[in-house]
Structure formats: structure tokens, C-alpha cells
Design a protein around this motif. Structure first.
Motif, PDB file in Angstrom:
ATOM      1  N   PHE A   1     -16.618 -63.995  22.377  1.00  0.00           N
ATOM      2  CA  PHE A   1     -15.984 -65.292  21.642  1.00  0.00           C
ATOM      3  C   PHE A   1     -15.182 -64.589  20.295  1.00  0.00           C
ATOM      4  CE2 PHE A   1     -20.192 -63.383  20.237  1.00  0.00           C
ATOM      5  CZ  PHE A   1     -20.645 -63.356  19.149  1.00  0.00           C
ATOM      6  N   SER A   2     -14.745 -65.014  19.498  1.00  0.00           N
ATOM      7  CA  SER A   2     -13.774 -64.267  18.449  1.00  0.00           C
ATOM      8  C   SER A   2     -13.997 -64.603  17.253  1.00  0.00           C
ATOM      9  CB  SER A   2     -12.625 -64.581  18.610  1.00  0.00           C
ATOM     10  OG  SER A   2     -11.812 -64.433  17.679  1.00  0.00           O
ATOM     11  N   LEU A   3     -14.521 -63.915  16.418  1.00  0.00           N
ATOM     12  CA  LEU A   3     -14.572 -64.109  14.784  1.00  0.00           C
ATOM     13  C   LEU A   3     -13.504 -63.559  13.933  1.00  0.00           C
ATOM     14  CD1 LEU A   3     -18.578 -62.274  14.262  1.00  0.00           C
ATOM     15  CD2 LEU A   3     -18.332 -65.031  14.983  1.00  0.00           C
ATOM     16  N   CYS A   4     -12.560 -64.104  14.531  1.00  0.00           N
ATOM     17  CA  CYS A   4     -11.636 -62.800  13.783  1.00  0.00           C
ATOM     18  C   CYS A   4     -10.754 -64.356  13.084  1.00  0.00           C
ATOM     19  CB  CYS A   4     -10.100 -62.348  14.947  1.00  0.00           C
ATOM     20  SG  CYS A   4     -10.815 -60.769  15.546  1.00  0.00           S
ATOM     21  N   ASN A   5      -9.089 -64.192  13.033  1.00  0.00           N
ATOM     22  CA  ASN A   5      -9.138 -65.182  11.709  1.00  0.00           C
ATOM     23  C   ASN A   5      -8.483 -66.619  12.738  1.00  0.00           C
ATOM     24  OD1 ASN A   5      -9.547 -64.021   9.549  1.00  0.00           O
ATOM     25  ND2 ASN A   5      -7.869 -63.064   9.786  1.00  0.00           N
ATOM     26  N   GLU A   6      -8.827 -66.611  13.794  1.00  0.00           N
ATOM     27  CA  GLU A   6      -8.147 -67.254  14.775  1.00  0.00           C
ATOM     28  C   GLU A   6      -9.055 -68.937  14.655  1.00  0.00           C
ATOM     29  OE1 GLU A   6      -9.187 -66.893  18.806  1.00  0.00           O
ATOM     30  OE2 GLU A   6      -8.952 -64.322  18.956  1.00  0.00           O
ATOM     31  N   GLU A   7      -7.707 -69.783  14.446  1.00  0.00           N
ATOM     32  CA  GLU A   7      -8.201 -70.974  13.935  1.00  0.00           C
ATOM     33  C   GLU A   7      -9.848 -71.692  14.997  1.00  0.00           C
ATOM     34  OE1 GLU A   7      -6.905 -76.164  14.040  1.00  0.00           O
ATOM     35  OE2 GLU A   7      -5.091 -74.041  14.289  1.00  0.00           O
ATOM     36  N   ALA A   8     -10.922 -72.350  14.176  1.00  0.00           N
ATOM     37  CA  ALA A   8     -11.968 -72.607  14.694  1.00  0.00           C
ATOM     38  C   ALA A   8     -11.358 -74.101  15.404  1.00  0.00           C
ATOM     39  CB  ALA A   8     -12.919 -73.118  13.161  1.00  0.00           C
ATOM     40  N   PRO A   9     -12.235 -73.798  16.636  1.00  0.00           N
ATOM     41  CA  PRO A   9     -12.116 -74.874  17.206  1.00  0.00           C
ATOM     42  C   PRO A   9     -12.874 -76.458  16.557  1.00  0.00           C
ATOM     43  CG  PRO A   9     -13.370 -73.578  18.466  1.00  0.00           C
ATOM     44  CD  PRO A   9     -13.083 -73.436  17.537  1.00  0.00           C
TER      45      PRO A   9
ATOM     46  N   LYS B   1     -19.871 -82.850  19.577  1.00  0.00           N
ATOM     47  CA  LYS B   1     -19.124 -82.537  18.934  1.00  0.00           C
ATOM     48  C   LYS B   1     -17.816 -81.277  19.582  1.00  0.00           C
ATOM     49  CE  LYS B   1     -19.676 -84.215  14.736  1.00  0.00           C
ATOM     50  NZ  LYS B   1     -19.514 -84.359  13.144  1.00  0.00           N
ATOM     51  N   ALA B   2     -18.116 -79.997  19.791  1.00  0.00           N
ATOM     52  CA  ALA B   2     -17.625 -79.737  20.429  1.00  0.00           C
ATOM     53  C   ALA B   2     -17.551 -79.516  21.852  1.00  0.00           C
ATOM     54  CB  ALA B   2     -19.100 -77.658  20.189  1.00  0.00           C
ATOM     55  N   ILE B   3     -18.711 -80.455  22.587  1.00  0.00           N
ATOM     56  CA  ILE B   3     -18.115 -80.835  23.853  1.00  0.00           C
ATOM     57  C   ILE B   3     -17.151 -81.234  23.905  1.00  0.00           C
ATOM     58  CG2 ILE B   3     -20.068 -81.632  25.520  1.00  0.00           C
ATOM     59  CD1 ILE B   3     -22.156 -80.589  24.913  1.00  0.00           C
ATOM     60  N   ALA B   4     -17.083 -82.416  22.958  1.00  0.00           N
ATOM     61  CA  ALA B   4     -16.255 -83.256  23.246  1.00  0.00           C
ATOM     62  C   ALA B   4     -14.329 -82.700  23.345  1.00  0.00           C
ATOM     63  CB  ALA B   4     -15.974 -84.493  21.640  1.00  0.00           C
ATOM     64  N   THR B   5     -14.386 -81.264  22.254  1.00  0.00           N
ATOM     65  CA  THR B   5     -13.147 -80.895  21.594  1.00  0.00           C
ATOM     66  C   THR B   5     -12.864 -80.220  23.742  1.00  0.00           C
ATOM     67  OG1 THR B   5     -13.683 -79.090  22.191  1.00  0.00           O
ATOM     68  CG2 THR B   5     -13.446 -79.980  20.000  1.00  0.00           C
TER      69      THR B   5
ATOM     70  N   TRP C   1     -17.562 -71.283  20.985  1.00  0.00           N
ATOM     71  CA  TRP C   1     -19.607 -71.012  20.584  1.00  0.00           C
ATOM     72  C   TRP C   1     -20.153 -71.467  18.857  1.00  0.00           C
ATOM     73  CZ3 TRP C   1     -20.630 -66.082  16.397  1.00  0.00           C
ATOM     74  CH2 TRP C   1     -22.004 -66.629  16.362  1.00  0.00           C
ATOM     75  N   VAL C   2     -21.397 -72.312  19.217  1.00  0.00           N
ATOM     76  CA  VAL C   2     -21.349 -72.757  18.319  1.00  0.00           C
ATOM     77  C   VAL C   2     -22.532 -73.086  17.191  1.00  0.00           C
ATOM     78  CG1 VAL C   2     -22.159 -75.602  17.552  1.00  0.00           C
ATOM     79  CG2 VAL C   2     -20.482 -75.192  19.223  1.00  0.00           C
ATOM     80  N   SER C   3     -22.601 -72.672  15.903  1.00  0.00           N
ATOM     81  CA  SER C   3     -24.394 -71.900  15.483  1.00  0.00           C
ATOM     82  C   SER C   3     -24.494 -72.147  13.861  1.00  0.00           C
ATOM     83  CB  SER C   3     -23.920 -70.906  14.705  1.00  0.00           C
ATOM     84  OG  SER C   3     -22.931 -69.731  14.441  1.00  0.00           O
ATOM     85  N   ALA C   4     -25.612 -72.509  13.532  1.00  0.00           N
ATOM     86  CA  ALA C   4     -25.683 -73.094  12.789  1.00  0.00           C
ATOM     87  C   ALA C   4     -27.069 -71.719  11.656  1.00  0.00           C
ATOM     88  CB  ALA C   4     -26.787 -74.058  12.901  1.00  0.00           C
ATOM     89  N   SER C   5     -26.789 -71.574  10.833  1.00  0.00           N
ATOM     90  CA  SER C   5     -27.501 -70.808   9.920  1.00  0.00           C
ATOM     91  C   SER C   5     -27.903 -71.807   8.366  1.00  0.00           C
ATOM     92  CB  SER C   5     -26.735 -69.688   9.244  1.00  0.00           C
ATOM     93  OG  SER C   5     -25.167 -69.807   8.702  1.00  0.00           O
ATOM     94  N   LEU C   6     -28.682 -70.721   7.521  1.00  0.00           N
ATOM     95  CA  LEU C   6     -28.822 -71.813   6.587  1.00  0.00           C
ATOM     96  C   LEU C   6     -28.408 -71.341   5.349  1.00  0.00           C
ATOM     97  CD1 LEU C   6     -32.920 -72.043   5.772  1.00  0.00           C
ATOM     98  CD2 LEU C   6     -31.709 -73.463   6.372  1.00  0.00           C
TER      99      LEU C   6
ATOM    100  N   PHE D   1     -23.238 -72.272  23.162  1.00  0.00           N
ATOM    101  CA  PHE D   1     -21.517 -72.034  23.889  1.00  0.00           C
ATOM    102  C   PHE D   1     -21.991 -72.958  24.277  1.00  0.00           C
ATOM    103  CE2 PHE D   1     -22.525 -67.131  23.875  1.00  0.00           C
ATOM    104  CZ  PHE D   1     -21.343 -66.556  23.509  1.00  0.00           C
ATOM    105  N   VAL D   2     -20.469 -73.856  24.539  1.00  0.00           N
ATOM    106  CA  VAL D   2     -19.988 -75.196  25.438  1.00  0.00           C
ATOM    107  C   VAL D   2     -18.934 -74.491  25.797  1.00  0.00           C
ATOM    108  CG1 VAL D   2     -21.841 -76.191  23.773  1.00  0.00           C
ATOM    109  CG2 VAL D   2     -19.150 -76.049  23.443  1.00  0.00           C
ATOM    110  N   ASN D   3     -18.000 -75.099  26.955  1.00  0.00           N
ATOM    111  CA  ASN D   3     -17.214 -74.976  27.529  1.00  0.00           C
ATOM    112  C   ASN D   3     -16.751 -74.238  27.778  1.00  0.00           C
ATOM    113  OD1 ASN D   3     -16.796 -78.082  27.093  1.00  0.00           O
ATOM    114  ND2 ASN D   3     -16.267 -78.440  24.917  1.00  0.00           N
TER     115      ASN D   3
END
Length: 90
Positions: A23-31, A55-59, A64-69, A87-89
Motif C-alpha cells: 500500500f502507498s502512503l504517498c501523495n497518490e489520490e486516495a480511492p 464503499k471501498a469494495i464498491a470502487t 487499504w481502509v483504516s480508522a483512528s480516533l 485490505f479490500v479488492n
């Protein structure tokens, strides 16, 4: 109440084996655009994460989907036991 930050990053697999997902944390456009959701309980966080993952699966893009506070927010009871990355798709 706490704010849950949902984010996504591009991901891909080279198909060579179990640990071959990148997965990429660079300045690439997020899905998907980043989202912020107000939560009261761990169940709220889990439900919000599942909706974002759907929603990510639908794209149909590797994601890589993540969540934090949000910084400074207190975690509701049971929040730390949740697995809020996937990780999806790929």
C-alpha cells in the motif's frame, strides 16, 4: 463523544504469495475521500467502519481502509479491541 477518522490508501498485490500486498502512503489520490464520524460506542465505530469498507469494495480498486480516533479524543469502552483496518479488492 469521539470523532472517528476513516481513510483509505491505494493498495495492490503482485500475486506471489501470502504477504505480497503493498500500500502507498504517498501523495497518490486516495480511492475514497477521508470521512469523520461522531461515535459514542465501539459498536458505532464498528458500524461506521463497515459502511466505509463497503464503499471501498464498491470502487473495485485495491484499497487499504483504516480508522483512528481524532487526536485528543477518548476511546469508548471496547474500542481498542476492534480491528479497524482492512485490505479490500486486492
Amino acid at each position: 463523544m469521539a470523532t472517528l477518522i476513516l481513510s483509505s490508501h491505494p493498495a495492490s498485490s503482485d500475486g506471489s504469495g501470502f504477504n505480497s500486498i503493498h500500500f502507498s502512503l504517498c501523495n497518490e489520490e486516495a480511492p475514497l475521500p477521508r470521512e469523520a464520524v461522531e461515535i459514542r460506542t465501539a459498536a458505532d465505530a464498528s458500524a461506521a467502519f463497515e459502511q466505509y469498507a463497503e464503499k471501498a469494495i464498491a470502487t473495485s480498486k485495491g484499497t487499504w481502509v483504516s480508522a483512528s480516533l481524532r487526536k485528543g479524543d477518548r476511546a469508548p469502552n471496547g474500542f481498542r479491541k476492534l480491528k479497524l483496518d482492512r485490505f479490500v479488492n486486492v
